[in-house]
Design an enzyme around this catalytic site. Structure first.
Site, PDB file in Angstrom:
ATOM      1  CE  LYS A 197      46.579  35.917  27.092  1.00 37.20           C
ATOM      2  NZ  LYS A 197      47.563  36.160  28.127  1.00 37.20           N
TER       3      LYS A 197
HETATM    4  C1  LIG Z   1      48.700  37.045  28.603  1.00 41.71           C
HETATM    5  C2  LIG Z   1      49.966  36.442  29.092  1.00 41.71           C
HETATM    6  C3  LIG Z   1      50.443  36.660  30.406  1.00 41.71           C
HETATM    7  C4  LIG Z   1      49.849  37.701  31.320  1.00 41.71           C
HETATM    8  O1  LIG Z   1      48.528  37.510  31.644  1.00 41.71           O
HETATM    9  P1  LIG Z   1      47.780  38.638  32.525  1.00 41.71           P
HETATM   10  O2  LIG Z   1      46.592  37.917  33.067  1.00 41.71           O
HETATM   11  O3  LIG Z   1      47.420  39.739  31.589  1.00 41.71           O
HETATM   12  O4  LIG Z   1      48.720  39.067  33.575  1.00 41.71           O
HETATM   13  C5  LIG Z   1      51.553  35.969  30.835  1.00 41.71           C
HETATM   14  N1  LIG Z   1      52.181  35.101  30.032  1.00 41.71           N
HETATM   15  C6  LIG Z   1      51.791  34.875  28.756  1.00 41.71           C
HETATM   16  C7  LIG Z   1      52.533  33.878  27.934  1.00 41.71           C
HETATM   17  C8  LIG Z   1      50.676  35.563  28.243  1.00 41.71           C
HETATM   18  O5  LIG Z   1      50.313  35.389  26.973  1.00 41.71           O
END
Ligand SMILES: *Cc1c(COP(=O)(O)O)cnc(C)c1O
Length: 399
Positions: A197
């Site tokens: 991310k």
């Molecule tokens: C990556 C993602 C999540 C989850 O994130 P985590 O930190 O791994 O729990 C939730 N929603 C979307 C749209 C994502 O791409």
């Protein structure tokens, strides 16, 4: 037209060394801070987590922030504090990661899926208004790919119908709505610091809210619901004492993760700008290709550009999406697909009553979408290689 043989057909690949689809950008400061943290003896939630929380709250411009173990934890706790329970309906886009719908299921609520707008790939006020019923408690719009959504319109519809808004901003750290940051407008917003991310802590997330009490309650729930009331500091009982007023979870961030996050936050704007530059290279190189559609540019707001999904036009290409992703891999370019529609997953196809064809925009997008690599450590040459590989495949496989 000259057609260069793709690597998958036995030609020379565009790149000799593969460009991964995603990579974190970790600097010396993050490494030194993790080592410091290890040497300090304080590894769990502590001073660095607090500092990270304050940094994010200051950046977003809110009074409330609770650092957590993941964005999923933020979605789960956000749903709890916004009142979701047994029998409630939670509206979510079908073009989505599985985290949000799973959290609704865990709370005994029914995920009500909606299609997305073809331009923004997110929920619009109109889509929301049409889906609200008297059982709707919450809507969880996704900032797909990091693109800001029409949050004012969504808040207006939601407020007028007594529905709360929990933003899934897993992709959108650094994005804004003009003067206000994503994360400062909805009732609560959950961000992800997963390794792929916008900024990362390895694993991690944060819930932000303009309502400090709401974020505080999320913080308490992230540590078993343990609260050592303010009075306690002045009491005779000492620091060992705590009380539990509601059963919580173990969803806190640790100081080891926050040690990385503190220095990632220092670079959040720099990272976003770098991704925007790469998006600009893709846009310039691919916009005029008829056989694909590039994501629409977003001028008035800053886009986090977590994803750069191109769409293949099946009417103009002899190659389908899966073969295109494989062929890009053979050219040395890592690519991915976001997302498998929620109602295609085995559990949800049985649990919810949505057949194939229920969400035409989501499903067509899924058939056609290829997410190209876009991250700060990519060089201009890397970005140009991506453009070259995509153009090479389009030229060769054009109908
Ligand atoms: C990556 C993602 C999540 C989850 O994130 P985590 O930190 O791994 O729990 C939730 N929603 C979307 C749209 C994502 O791409």
């Amino acid at each position: 037209m000259k057609r260069t043989l793709p690597a998958v057909e036995g030609g020379e690949p565009v790149r000799e060394s593969a460009l991964p689809f995603a990579l974190p950008t970790i600097g010396e400061k993050e490494i030194a801070e993790v080592v410091e943290t290890l040497k300090s003896g304080w590894l769990t939630v502590g001073p660095r987590t607090k500092r990270f929380e304050e940094m994010v709250a200051g950046y977003i411009g809110v009074m409330g922030a609770a650092a957590l173990s993941s964005c999923t934890a933020g979605l789960h706790l956000g749903m709890i504090v916004l009142g979701v329970g047994e029998g409630d309906e939670v509206i979510l886009p079908a073009l989505n990661f599985i985290a949000g719908p799973n959290c609704a299921i865990h709370l005994g609520a029914t995920p009500v899926l909606v299609d997305v707008d073809p331009e923004t790939l997110s929920v619009t006020p109109e889509i929301l208004a049409a889906a609200i019923t008297e059982r709707t408690k919450l809507v969880v719009p996704v900032h797909f790919g990091g693109r800001p959504i029409d949050i004012d319109g969504i808040m207006e519809v939601a407020r007028s119908r007594g529905v709360a808004v929990l933003g899934d901003a897993a992709h959108a750290m650094g994005a804004d709505y003009g003067e206000r940051r994503v994360g400062s407008v909805a009732d609560a917003t959950s961000f992800s610091f997963y390794v792929t991310k916008g900024i990362t802590t390895g694993e991690g997330g944060i819930l932000t809210s303009p309502n400090a009490d709401l974020a505080h309650r999320v913080g308490v729930l992230s540590l078993h619901g343990m609260s050592s009331g303010a009075w306690n500091r002045y009491s005779e009982r000492g620091s060992w004492f705590y009380e539990v007023h509601e059963p919580g979870y173990k969803y806190n961030m640790s100081d080891l993760e926050a040690a990385i996050g503190i220095h990632q936050m220092e670079k959040v704007d720099e990272f976003r700008e770098r991704r925007e530059k790469i998006a600009r290279v893709f846009d310039n190189g691919l916009r005029t290709e008829e056989a694909i559609r590039v994501p629409p540019w977003c001028d008035s707001n800053s886009h986090a550009w977590h994803l750069y999904p191109i769409r293949l036009r099946p009417d103009l290409l002899k190659i389908d999406r899966d073969a295109f992703v494989r062929s890009l891999g053979d050219e040395g370019i890592g690519a991915s697909v976001h997302f498998i529609p929620i109602h295609y997953h085995g559990y949800y196809s049985k649990r919810l009553d949505y057949g194939r064809g229920s969400f035409p925009v989501t499903e067509a997008f899924f058939q056609q979408a290829v997410s190209l690599p876009i991250y700060p450590s990519m060089s201009d040459d890397d970005a140009n290689d991506v453009v070259e590989a995509v153009r090479k495949l389009i030229d060769y496989y054009r109908k």
